[in-house]
Design a protein around this motif. Structure first.
Motif, PDB file in Angstrom:
ATOM      1  N   UNK A  15       0.839  -1.216   0.000  1.00  0.00           N
ATOM      2  CA  UNK A  15       0.000   0.000   0.000  1.00  0.00           C
ATOM      3  C   UNK A  15       0.866   1.254   0.000  1.00  0.00           C
ATOM      4  N   UNK A  16       1.901   1.255   0.844  1.00  0.00           N
ATOM      5  CA  UNK A  16       2.789   2.422   0.912  1.00  0.00           C
ATOM      6  C   UNK A  16       3.518   2.630  -0.416  1.00  0.00           C
ATOM      7  N   UNK A  17       3.987   1.538  -1.008  1.00  0.00           N
ATOM      8  CA  UNK A  17       4.715   1.627  -2.280  1.00  0.00           C
ATOM      9  C   UNK A  17       3.796   2.094  -3.409  1.00  0.00           C
ATOM     10  N   UNK A  18       2.567   1.603  -3.420  1.00  0.00           N
ATOM     11  CA  UNK A  18       1.610   2.000  -4.466  1.00  0.00           C
ATOM     12  C   UNK A  18       1.282   3.491  -4.365  1.00  0.00           C
ATOM     13  N   UNK A  19       1.116   3.976  -3.137  1.00  0.00           N
ATOM     14  CA  UNK A  19       0.834   5.410  -2.947  1.00  0.00           C
ATOM     15  C   UNK A  19       2.012   6.255  -3.417  1.00  0.00           C
ATOM     16  N   UNK A  20       3.222   5.822  -3.064  1.00  0.00           N
ATOM     17  CA  UNK A  20       4.419   6.576  -3.476  1.00  0.00           C
ATOM     18  C   UNK A  20       4.582   6.540  -4.989  1.00  0.00           C
ATOM     19  N   UNK A  21       4.310   5.392  -5.583  1.00  0.00           N
ATOM     20  CA  UNK A  21       4.406   5.272  -7.043  1.00  0.00           C
ATOM     21  C   UNK A  21       3.415   6.200  -7.732  1.00  0.00           C
ATOM     22  N   UNK A  22       2.209   6.303  -7.161  1.00  0.00           N
ATOM     23  CA  UNK A  22       1.197   7.205  -7.729  1.00  0.00           C
ATOM     24  C   UNK A  22       1.655   8.662  -7.627  1.00  0.00           C
ATOM     25  N   UNK A  23       2.253   9.022  -6.477  1.00  0.00           N
ATOM     26  CA  UNK A  23       2.762  10.395  -6.298  1.00  0.00           C
ATOM     27  C   UNK A  23       3.830  10.725  -7.336  1.00  0.00           C
ATOM     28  N   UNK A  24       4.716   9.762  -7.572  1.00  0.00           N
ATOM     29  CA  UNK A  24       5.848   9.995  -8.479  1.00  0.00           C
ATOM     30  C   UNK A  24       5.515   9.673  -9.934  1.00  0.00           C
ATOM     31  N   UNK A  25       4.252   9.219 -10.141  1.00  0.00           N
ATOM     32  CA  UNK A  25       3.828   8.779 -11.481  1.00  0.00           C
ATOM     33  C   UNK A  25       4.767   7.695 -12.021  1.00  0.00           C
ATOM     34  N   UNK A  26       5.185   6.803 -11.110  1.00  0.00           N
ATOM     35  CA  UNK A  26       6.037   5.668 -11.490  1.00  0.00           C
ATOM     36  C   UNK A  26       5.149   4.494 -11.871  1.00  0.00           C
ATOM     37  N   UNK A  27       5.523   3.807 -12.928  1.00  0.00           N
ATOM     38  CA  UNK A  27       4.697   2.723 -13.451  1.00  0.00           C
ATOM     39  C   UNK A  27       5.022   1.408 -12.732  1.00  0.00           C
ATOM     40  N   UNK A  28       4.604   1.356 -11.455  1.00  0.00           N
ATOM     41  CA  UNK A  28       4.867   0.188 -10.612  1.00  0.00           C
ATOM     42  C   UNK A  28       3.536  -0.420 -10.185  1.00  0.00           C
ATOM     43  N   UNK A  29       3.428  -1.731 -10.330  1.00  0.00           N
ATOM     44  CA  UNK A  29       2.226  -2.443  -9.880  1.00  0.00           C
ATOM     45  C   UNK A  29       2.621  -3.452  -8.809  1.00  0.00           C
ATOM     46  N   UNK A  30       1.801  -3.512  -7.752  1.00  0.00           N
ATOM     47  CA  UNK A  30       1.986  -4.510  -6.700  1.00  0.00           C
ATOM     48  C   UNK A  30       0.788  -5.442  -6.708  1.00  0.00           C
ATOM     49  N   UNK A  31       1.037  -6.735  -6.847  1.00  0.00           N
ATOM     50  CA  UNK A  31      -0.071  -7.691  -6.870  1.00  0.00           C
ATOM     51  C   UNK A  31       0.151  -8.751  -5.804  1.00  0.00           C
ATOM     52  N   UNK A  32      -0.940  -9.168  -5.179  1.00  0.00           N
ATOM     53  CA  UNK A  32      -0.871 -10.164  -4.115  1.00  0.00           C
ATOM     54  C   UNK A  32      -1.844 -11.289  -4.426  1.00  0.00           C
ATOM     55  N   UNK A  33      -1.364 -12.513  -4.340  1.00  0.00           N
ATOM     56  CA  UNK A  33      -2.181 -13.680  -4.672  1.00  0.00           C
ATOM     57  C   UNK A  33      -2.038 -14.710  -3.556  1.00  0.00           C
ATOM     58  N   UNK A  34      -3.180 -15.251  -3.100  1.00  0.00           N
ATOM     59  CA  UNK A  34      -3.151 -16.332  -2.120  1.00  0.00           C
ATOM     60  C   UNK A  34      -3.148 -17.669  -2.863  1.00  0.00           C
ATOM     61  N   UNK A  35      -2.047 -18.373  -2.771  1.00  0.00           N
ATOM     62  CA  UNK A  35      -1.880 -19.620  -3.528  1.00  0.00           C
ATOM     63  C   UNK A  35      -2.884 -20.687  -3.104  1.00  0.00           C
ATOM     64  N   UNK A  36      -3.215 -20.725  -1.820  1.00  0.00           N
ATOM     65  CA  UNK A  36      -4.159 -21.734  -1.337  1.00  0.00           C
ATOM     66  C   UNK A  36      -5.552 -21.489  -1.916  1.00  0.00           C
ATOM     67  N   UNK A  37      -5.969 -20.211  -1.949  1.00  0.00           N
ATOM     68  CA  UNK A  37      -7.308 -19.873  -2.460  1.00  0.00           C
ATOM     69  C   UNK A  37      -7.383 -20.107  -3.963  1.00  0.00           C
ATOM     70  N   UNK A  38      -6.361 -19.679  -4.701  1.00  0.00           N
ATOM     71  CA  UNK A  38      -6.396 -19.840  -6.161  1.00  0.00           C
ATOM     72  C   UNK A  38      -6.284 -21.319  -6.550  1.00  0.00           C
ATOM     73  N   UNK A  39      -5.383 -22.033  -5.899  1.00  0.00           N
ATOM     74  CA  UNK A  39      -5.380 -23.485  -6.011  1.00  0.00           C
ATOM     75  C   UNK A  39      -4.657 -24.098  -7.200  1.00  0.00           C
ATOM     76  N   UNK A  40      -4.280 -23.317  -8.211  1.00  0.00           N
ATOM     77  CA  UNK A  40      -3.552 -23.876  -9.356  1.00  0.00           C
ATOM     78  C   UNK A  40      -2.650 -22.803  -9.948  1.00  0.00           C
ATOM     79  N   UNK A  41      -1.622 -23.253 -10.683  1.00  0.00           N
ATOM     80  CA  UNK A  41      -0.705 -22.309 -11.329  1.00  0.00           C
ATOM     81  C   UNK A  41      -1.459 -21.399 -12.292  1.00  0.00           C
ATOM     82  N   UNK A  42      -2.379 -21.982 -13.052  1.00  0.00           N
ATOM     83  CA  UNK A  42      -3.111 -21.183 -14.045  1.00  0.00           C
ATOM     84  C   UNK A  42      -3.898 -20.083 -13.372  1.00  0.00           C
TER      85      UNK A  42
END
Length: 225
Positions: A15-42
């Motif tokens: 969250x902190x990095x995304x806010x800073x990236x937005x301030x600086x107009x830096x093209x950075x994306x942070x994504x979070x995935x729960x492997x147990x919930x998703x359940x497969x590589x695909x």
């Protein structure tokens, strides 16, 4: 161990990095995935795709094709990507190491480093089951989250108590009692918060104006049962 703040810390930093990236107009994306919930590589790759703004079908493509589309999207959009896989050990045990192998080598597709990766696991020995080639390419840095101490749990519980209760409902001595019990037993903040919540519900049901140590003892019995 569970409840030591691993996922919470990563979310906070993202969250902190995304806010800073937005301030600086830096093209950075942070994504979070729960492997147990998703359940497969695909499904993990599909979730990463959706979070960066790339549309892929729910099923039907080879994982290699989804990887190729993610790589092309990163190139086309001049993107820097930070991926966190929560409970990463679950997907490795279920489907093998292919996902980590591909992620560890994804930057070979770019002229500069574009993708970084965080794996969150409850398995302290998780790295020992990985192929040495993956560990070599990851060049990982390990951070172990120790169980919370009594003082740390006291701080966490006190902050939540201020949010949850009216003044004088929860004496600091009661919070200290819960923190000490939880620290000696497991050091799990989630379980300590559960104990505080059930103790408050017990006091409310019994018509008490404040949470007592007796309420805490009754809450322990309820939770155990």
């Amino acid at each position: 161990k569970p409840g030591t703040g691993k996922t919470a810390v990563v979310r906070f930093v993202f969250n902190a990095l995304s806010k800073k990236a937005a301030e600086l107009k830096a093209n950075i994306k942070c994504v979070m995935v729960n492997s147990r919930i998703e359940g497969s590589e695909y499904r993990i790759l599909a979730s990463i795709s959706r979070q960066i703004g790339l549309s892929v079908p729910f099923t039907g493509l080879a994982t290699a094709e989804v990887f190729r589309r993610i790589i092309n999207y990163i190139k086309a959009n001049n993107l820097y990507l930070l991926i966190a896989l929560d409970e990463v050990d679950v997907i490795v045990k279920k489907e093998g190491e292919n996902l980590l192998y591909e992620l560890s080598r994804i930057n070979e597709n770019f002229s500069s480093h574009r993708v970084s990766f965080i794996g969150i696991s409850n398995e302290i020995m998780f790295k020992q089951i990985l192929d040495p080639r993956i560990l070599s390419t990851l060049s990982e840095e390990e951070l172990v989250f120790k169980p919370y101490t009594s003082d740390e749990l006291f701080d966490i519980l006190s902050e939540r108590a201020r949010e949850a209760f009216f003044d004088a409902v929860c004496d600091p001595l009661v919070i200290k009692y819960i923190a000490a019990l939880s620290a000696s037993e497991h050091g799990d903040a989630r379980r300590a918060l559960d104990l505080l919540r059930v103790a408050a519900e017990t006091a409310e049901r019994e018509g008490k104006s404040a949470i007592t140590t007796e309420c805490v003892q009754e809450a322990i019995r309820k939770i155990e049962r």
